[in-house]
Enzyme design. Sequence first.
Site, PDB file in Angstrom:
ATOM      1  N   LYS A  52       0.840  -1.207   0.000  1.00 28.51           N
ATOM      2  CA  LYS A  52       0.000   0.000   0.000  1.00 28.51           C
ATOM      3  C   LYS A  52       0.874   1.256   0.000  1.00 28.51           C
ATOM      4  O   LYS A  52       0.596   2.227  -0.711  1.00 28.51           O
ATOM      5  CB  LYS A  52      -0.940  -0.009   1.222  1.00 28.51           C
ATOM      6  CG  LYS A  52      -2.052  -1.036   1.103  1.00 28.51           C
ATOM      7  CD  LYS A  52      -2.824  -1.236   2.399  1.00 28.51           C
ATOM      8  CE  LYS A  52      -3.786  -2.411   2.258  1.00 28.51           C
ATOM      9  NZ  LYS A  52      -4.475  -2.777   3.506  1.00 28.51           N
ATOM     10  N   GLN A  96      -4.658  -1.490   9.722  1.00 30.20           N
ATOM     11  CA  GLN A  96      -4.493  -2.787   9.053  1.00 30.20           C
ATOM     12  C   GLN A  96      -5.024  -3.917   9.946  1.00 30.20           C
ATOM     13  O   GLN A  96      -4.662  -3.996  11.120  1.00 30.20           O
ATOM     14  CB  GLN A  96      -2.996  -3.000   8.729  1.00 30.20           C
ATOM     15  CG  GLN A  96      -2.692  -4.278   7.991  1.00 30.20           C
ATOM     16  CD  GLN A  96      -3.273  -4.299   6.571  1.00 30.20           C
ATOM     17  OE1 GLN A  96      -3.218  -3.321   5.836  1.00 30.20           O
ATOM     18  NE2 GLN A  96      -3.853  -5.428   6.184  1.00 30.20           N
ATOM     19  N   ASP A 119     -11.170   2.788   4.466  1.00 33.01           N
ATOM     20  CA  ASP A 119     -11.507   1.371   4.306  1.00 33.01           C
ATOM     21  C   ASP A 119     -13.028   1.181   4.272  1.00 33.01           C
ATOM     22  O   ASP A 119     -13.502   0.060   4.065  1.00 33.01           O
ATOM     23  CB  ASP A 119     -10.921   0.546   5.469  1.00 33.01           C
ATOM     24  CG  ASP A 119      -9.646  -0.184   5.060  1.00 33.01           C
ATOM     25  OD1 ASP A 119      -9.392  -0.304   3.846  1.00 33.01           O
ATOM     26  OD2 ASP A 119      -8.905  -0.619   5.954  1.00 33.01           O
TER      27      ASP A 119
END
Length: 291
Positions: A52, A96, A119
């Site tokens: 990422k 994460q 997200d």
Amino acid sequence: MTILDGKKIAAEIRAELKAQIADLLANHQRAPKLGIVIVGHNPASETYVNNKMKACLEVGIEAIRIAFEDSITEKELLAEVDKLNHDDSIDGFIVQLPLPKHIDEQTITSAIDYRKDVDGLTPENVGRATKGLPCIISATPRGIRELLSRYAIPTDGKHIVVIGRSNIVGKPMASLLMQKHERGNATVTLCHSHTAHLKEICLSADIIIVAVGHPGLLTADMVSPGATVIDVGITRVDDSQSERGYRIKGDVDFDNVAPKCDFITPVPGGVGPMTIVSLLQNALQAYNSKR
Ligand code: NAP
């Protein structure tokens, strides 16, 4: 049979994003900035975070890695999330997953300011997505919708079977595809480990999206000729022949399923690259909404 090349489409989208961000800089605007929070030293998470960071760098999004040891408490992590919520220099951030067992993922993801929730996991964004309101959509479903769209695979009026009901893939995917939207309007069946007659349900599908994490779960006898199959699964299996000591397997028995399909994604190189590029799109969306 056409293989849906997520790697190629993701590269095209990265080029588009790069041009948009170059335009911002040329107009004396600052670059978007994404925070990536990682807790502990899970090797798979480390790889995802590195990928990422690399992808951000490539398009001109500033990315910062915010790392904590496994020993961080839920309360301390909540305080860090709060700091990021109030940090004006950060447009969006992700935490994460997975988190260590002593930290509740729902509590942490729900504490993120929904405007920075790139997200798309906060109750606000999930609720807005369900109601068809403007929101940040979870990266993997957004990437899959984009992939279908760029290959002009219609969803309108189709029967789409989604296998797996996680908050990050299955549920938001089903919700997105059933919306009154050019890229929705599907009749969606959401399956999980308690679903009876999975094979029969899959056989009536025009499109099957599998997000389970069991290699080879979707076999050829479950797929009708001409179907589209999207494989979200990523499982590391030991492989002494490979340099890394493992290889990545999807949820689809690719070799036997592919010949029956009109379209199918490979693993790797299908959904994975689309997820990362969708995160970048979400970061730019969060930046633009702030402005
Ligand atoms: P998850 O939270 O691990 O949940 C798995 C889902 O599969 C659950 O809903 C479970 O049902 C269902 N399931 C388990 N066994 C089943 C069976 N035999 N038949 C039907 N359904 C079954 O899911 P996730 O986080 O979405 O991850 C799924 C996979 O996708 C993993 O391999 C993950 O690494 C991968 N992934 C890939 C990407 C990408 O970008 N490519 C992104 C995210 C995730 P219950 O709810 O009943 O337990």
